[in-house]
Design an enzyme around this catalytic site. Structure first.
Site, PDB file in Angstrom:
ATOM      1  N   HIS A  29     -39.620   5.818 -23.944  1.00 41.80           N
ATOM      2  CA  HIS A  29     -38.672   5.138 -23.061  1.00 41.80           C
ATOM      3  C   HIS A  29     -38.173   3.877 -23.739  1.00 41.80           C
ATOM      4  O   HIS A  29     -38.891   3.231 -24.505  1.00 41.80           O
ATOM      5  CB  HIS A  29     -39.330   4.791 -21.720  1.00 41.80           C
ATOM      6  CG  HIS A  29     -38.328   4.362 -20.685  1.00 41.80           C
ATOM      7  ND1 HIS A  29     -37.530   5.249 -20.014  1.00 41.80           N
ATOM      8  CD2 HIS A  29     -37.978   3.125 -20.233  1.00 41.80           C
ATOM      9  CE1 HIS A  29     -36.736   4.585 -19.173  1.00 41.80           C
ATOM     10  NE2 HIS A  29     -36.992   3.301 -19.302  1.00 41.80           N
ATOM     11  N   HIS A  32     -32.284  -0.771 -17.906  1.00 41.86           N
ATOM     12  CA  HIS A  32     -32.617   0.553 -18.427  1.00 41.86           C
ATOM     13  C   HIS A  32     -32.210   1.626 -17.437  1.00 41.86           C
ATOM     14  O   HIS A  32     -31.888   1.353 -16.279  1.00 41.86           O
ATOM     15  CB  HIS A  32     -34.116   0.650 -18.739  1.00 41.86           C
ATOM     16  CG  HIS A  32     -35.010   0.698 -17.529  1.00 41.86           C
ATOM     17  ND1 HIS A  32     -36.135   1.480 -17.464  1.00 41.86           N
ATOM     18  CD2 HIS A  32     -34.934   0.052 -16.327  1.00 41.86           C
ATOM     19  CE1 HIS A  32     -36.734   1.326 -16.294  1.00 41.86           C
ATOM     20  NE2 HIS A  32     -36.030   0.465 -15.594  1.00 41.86           N
ATOM     21  N   CYS A  58     -32.278   7.266 -20.810  1.00 41.26           N
ATOM     22  CA  CYS A  58     -32.654   5.937 -21.305  1.00 41.26           C
ATOM     23  C   CYS A  58     -32.093   5.654 -22.690  1.00 41.26           C
ATOM     24  O   CYS A  58     -31.463   4.608 -22.912  1.00 41.26           O
ATOM     25  CB  CYS A  58     -34.165   5.757 -21.261  1.00 41.26           C
ATOM     26  SG  CYS A  58     -35.090   6.723 -22.486  1.00 41.26           S
TER      27      CYS A  58
END
Length: 359
Positions: A322, A334, A274
């Site tokens: 994240h 993402h 990520c």
């Protein structure tokens, strides 16, 4: 005296054997049923499976971000250590040169005779010149000795710094090893989750997949699904609404990587985690970002959710584990987890923790 008769042994045949066998089988069956009732777990529902897998993914990603941070620190430490080693080598070379000069001076003094200074003064044709020369030599010797002492002190300082760097590097390598072991444990848990998924019925698996993709925001949607809920904002529209050209370039790069696989620690160009996707997207626009999510959130100006514009970084979970790139219409691009490639997803897919405008 009463007679003691030996009890008659019964034959293990006929009705007795059948009865014993029946009791044994019944007991075994009962034990099996009891044990089965003790260890058998009810069939997990798709929602329960998803909850467990999501938790495992979150734990794995938190470990990955810590690993990325430790690796970044280790690289900096190694670079710092090399600089210290180079500087120590330069100083040692100067020290050796100084030592050689001092050795030559000592040899010359020895060849000049080891006469007592008072006797040399007595025999000198020009006592005043001798005294002036002796004073100069003494001063020169003092300066030379002072220079050697300073260089030696600098070398000691370098060695101390080098030792500290080695200790730090060793510590970081141990931390990385611990994180790798932690990741290995997480991967084992993910394997168990995959095994659990494989036991779902086709109908339950379809329900799980629907939940996993958010009802149409998963890998299939990332390539341009036309569903109303999973519609991806057009790249032209997203870049046009970006706050500046560099943010627009980062958004464009993220769009170009839709469908790329998720790989631990990867920063492109063909696979990402990520924070690696965010790093690579802004790197393509000439902007250097930190490697980890918990550092990236401080790499720009914080903005509220209502202020979001394409190119802003959006962060999730209380530990800031994240990150994605906002592209408009309440959606982001993402790199989710090992079971899903780079894709579009709604911000509501995870607990929102904050946002940053990088440039």
């Amino acid at each position: 005296m009463a007679a003691h008769r030996k009890p008659r042994q019964r034959s293990l045949g006929g009705h007795t054997v059948r009865t014993a066998a029946t009791l044994a089988l019944a007991g075994a069956a009962g034990a099996t049923a009891f044990e089965g009732a003790g260890i058998a777990a009810p069939q997990a529902t798709p929602a329960q499976v998803k909850a467990k897998v999501d938790k495992l993914y979150q734990e794995a990603e938190a470990a990955t971000e810590k690993y990325n941070g430790a690796q970044e620190k280790a690289t900096a430490t190694e670079r710092r250590l090399k600089g210290l080693q180079d500087e120590a080598a330069r100083r040692e070379l100067r020290l050796n040169t100084t030592r050689e000069a001092l050795g030559n001076m000592a040899a010359a003094q020895y060849r000049g005779g080891g006469l007592d200074p008072a006797m040399q003064l007595f025999l000198s044709d020009d006592p005043d010149a001798y005294l002036d020369g002796a004073a100069f030599a003494e001063r020169a010797g003092d300066r030379q000795s002072g220079a050697v002492a300073r260089v030696r002190e600098q070398v000691r300082e370098v060695e101390q710094l080098r030792g500290a760097a080695r200790v730090e590097l060793t510590s970081l390598k141990k931390r990385q090893a611990e994180l790798r072991r932690h990741k290995k444990t997480i991967i084992g848990k993910l394997g168990a989750a995959r095994d659990l998924l494989s036991r779902l019925t086709a109908r339950d698996r379809a329900e799980f997949d629907d939940k996993e993709t958010g009802g149409g925001t998963g890998p299939r949607a990332s390539r341009g699904s036309t569903g109303a809920r999973d519609a991806l904002p057009a790249v032209g529209s997203a870049t046009a609404k970006a706050p500046n050209s560099r943010a627009a370039e980062a958004v464009s790069y993220a769009y170009s990587k839709l469908g790329s696989p998720y790989v631990w620690g990867a920063t492109g160009p063909n696979a990402f985690d990520c924070s690696g996707l965010v790093l690579a997207s802004y790197r393509s626009a000439g902007v250097a970002l930190p490697r980890t999510t918990y550092a990236q959130i401080d790499a720009g100006r914080r903005v509220s959710r209502s202020e979001l514009r394409p190119g802003d970084l959006v962060f999730f979970y209380s530990g800031i584990t994240h990150v994605g790139i906002y592209v408009g219409d309440g959606k982001m691009i993402h790199a989710p987890n090992p079971s899903a490639p780079v894709r579009v997803a709604p911000l509501d897919e995870m607990p929102f923790a904050g946002a940053t405008r990088v440039v």
